[in-house]
Write an enzyme that holds these catalytic residues in place. Sequence first.
Site, PDB file in Angstrom:
ATOM      1  N   TYR A 196      55.566  96.904 -15.017  1.00 13.75           N
ATOM      2  CA  TYR A 196      54.104  96.973 -14.999  1.00 13.75           C
ATOM      3  C   TYR A 196      53.613  97.045 -16.441  1.00 13.75           C
ATOM      4  O   TYR A 196      54.106  96.337 -17.301  1.00 13.75           O
ATOM      5  CB  TYR A 196      53.658  98.160 -14.129  1.00 13.75           C
ATOM      6  N   LYS A 231      58.989  86.309  13.101  1.00 13.01           N
ATOM      7  CA  LYS A 231      59.176  85.016  12.426  1.00 13.01           C
ATOM      8  C   LYS A 231      59.641  85.244  10.987  1.00 13.01           C
ATOM      9  O   LYS A 231      60.526  84.543  10.484  1.00 13.01           O
ATOM     10  CB  LYS A 231      57.856  84.238  12.454  1.00 13.01           C
TER      11      LYS A 231
END
Length: 742
Positions: A39, A94
Amino acid sequence: MEKNLKESALDYHRHPRPGKISVQPTKPMATQRDLSLAYSPGVADACMAIHADPKQAEELTSRGNLVAVITNGTAVLGLGNIGPLASKPVMEGKGCLFKKFAGIDVFDIELAELDPDKFIETVARMEPTFGGINLEDIKAPECFYIEQELKKRMKIPVFHDDQHGTAIIAAAALLNALKHVNKKIGDIKLVCSGAGAAAISCLNLAVSLGVDKKKIIVCDGKGVIYEGRPGGLDASKARYAQTTDARTLGDAIQDADVFLGLSAAGVLKPDMVKKMARDPLILAMANPDPEINPDDAHAARPDVLIGTGRSDYPNQVNNVLCFPFIFRGALDCGASEINEEMKLACVRAIAELTHAEIPESVAKAYGAEGLRFGKDYLIPKPFDPRLIVHVAPAVAQAAMDSGVATRPIADMKAYRKSLGRYVYHSGTIMQPVFDAAQRDPKRVVYAEGEEERVLRAVQIVVDEGLAKPILVGRRAAIEKRISDFGLRIRVGTDVEVVEIEGGEDKAKTATFASTRQAAQLLKRGGADAMLCGTTSEFHPHLDIVKETIGMRKGATSASAMNLLMLPDSNVFICDTFVNHDPTAEQIAEAATMAAAEVRRFGVVPRVALVSHSNFGSSDSPSARKMQSALALLRKGKPEFEVDGEMHADVALSKQRLTEIRPNSALSDAANVLIMPSLDAANITFNALKATGGNGITVGPILLGVASVVNILTPSSTVRRIVNMTALSVVDAATAPEDLGSK
């Protein structure tokens, strides 16, 4: 049964934590420096690199392997319009399939939007996030419009799986069925029940493959779609309107070669099947119940070929055969779309795969021993591990040939090989071993030559040119089993058979007779390496090997080592099978032999002597034994890094090792763990295998005997037998100076 299934499904989704997916960091974030790189401030450099060159996003972010599974919940499975929130379990599922079968990461997105244009606008705005879009469970005809408009606007693959996935699998079944019954695709009459998204896509793809559009009759809920039918037709249906007197499915089915069903249960009656042409193909894909039960279809016409969407009947038309792999190929070459050429390449790759013999993993999962191409095997099984290696490269090649690949794959052979990591977790570390074996294949004798897994493994060994197999067993039994399993190996050409001494009576009564015979053959020079142990316990085989062959020069005892594939590393553990309480001398000897063996994998060994004691923290006999072993090793000036005695967590963590022993002889985390006892080794190995390694192992690798022998276990898979064959070949080729009785 339905109640039990319902409760089991709900428990599955609730425990041990809600849902089926999570997001896991791929980089360490354990220190302040890690955070400064992940970060602020370090992330700014990655941002600006992408700002200067957008292509860098594929190198610096997960975008190139990230797919969105997107729905509005208007046509969910067989449940209908249940809305976006209720569809979320399906979308999570999925995503799991993408990850499981092709290593693709997924964000599932459920949009509360029924307006097609607003839906399109929302999805299009997410293009910077994803490498591809999988549209899911959107009702027709809106789904056609949504996909078409998104494909125009977006420069990444957009694929409505309910349309194209079903179409691709059905098309592969069609090609193989016509080949099996010797019919030309341009001559057939095709009747379709259903005119929704999947049906229209199936028809479009069939036409692309060569079906004459004039010989297609389509029925919807109102009957046959014909020219001039009152009420009008949308564009997708109008394409298939025919000039015909047929008004019902019963009228249309006369002399049809193919029936495609994407409609409702029971619409195709046995009397209709009787009116079809010779050797008819029926793909009854309504879920959960097909347009006709396969048993009823066979009763009406014994010559029928039939597939359904169900897993309890042959020829399951399952989208999982397609969508993970077409996306894998598209993402890997940076395809800007999934075009017709890529879909056709997918069809042909799936169809071709069905003509190869069935791998043991598939045969075991489906009880399909002996299954081969024919009326009951027109398309691969959904868990066939070879799909990704066959389909993804075909799709990527088609993308490159059609000009939509933004990152063309330069070395397709290397790419195909790299996909093996999704098939067998052992693939990456085994590759150097396979390469070396292929360069100089040796004679390997298999003691259990009649055993199914051995025969299936030998088929792969022959195909890949890894060894020259010799099978111990009854020739007639071996030839029959080769035929029964649909294998292609030929006795006398691809493999040699050594008849078991004593014939059938000996084979039935003497469990270890074949091991002794194989060992004697190896001792006489009739083979270069030997594998045994797939049908019984380890130690009786070892006793025969030591009695018949003896120990290597300089070796005082044998030992066994296993390779365990963990999520982020590969670890060798010794001694997992042989010595219950080895001496310091035996431990030092095992460490030296293990290090030499590890080098055959192309790995630089870093050996840790593992203990409950951490660099002298205990004065127990076990700790002193490991200290003495280290002293013996260092006295011999080993050509490998070794340190100890140490805790296992210290051995496997460079950070922990540096904290506790800054001047350790190990330059990084250990990759070879030498244990103080068989209990410690076997318990550690099996615990890690169950909790961290998904059960993926290579071994046991036998060290210390005078010839190359490896004793497997009754749980050995075909892939493990193949791996151990390759390793045995390399051992026989590269370590002749170590062999010979002392």
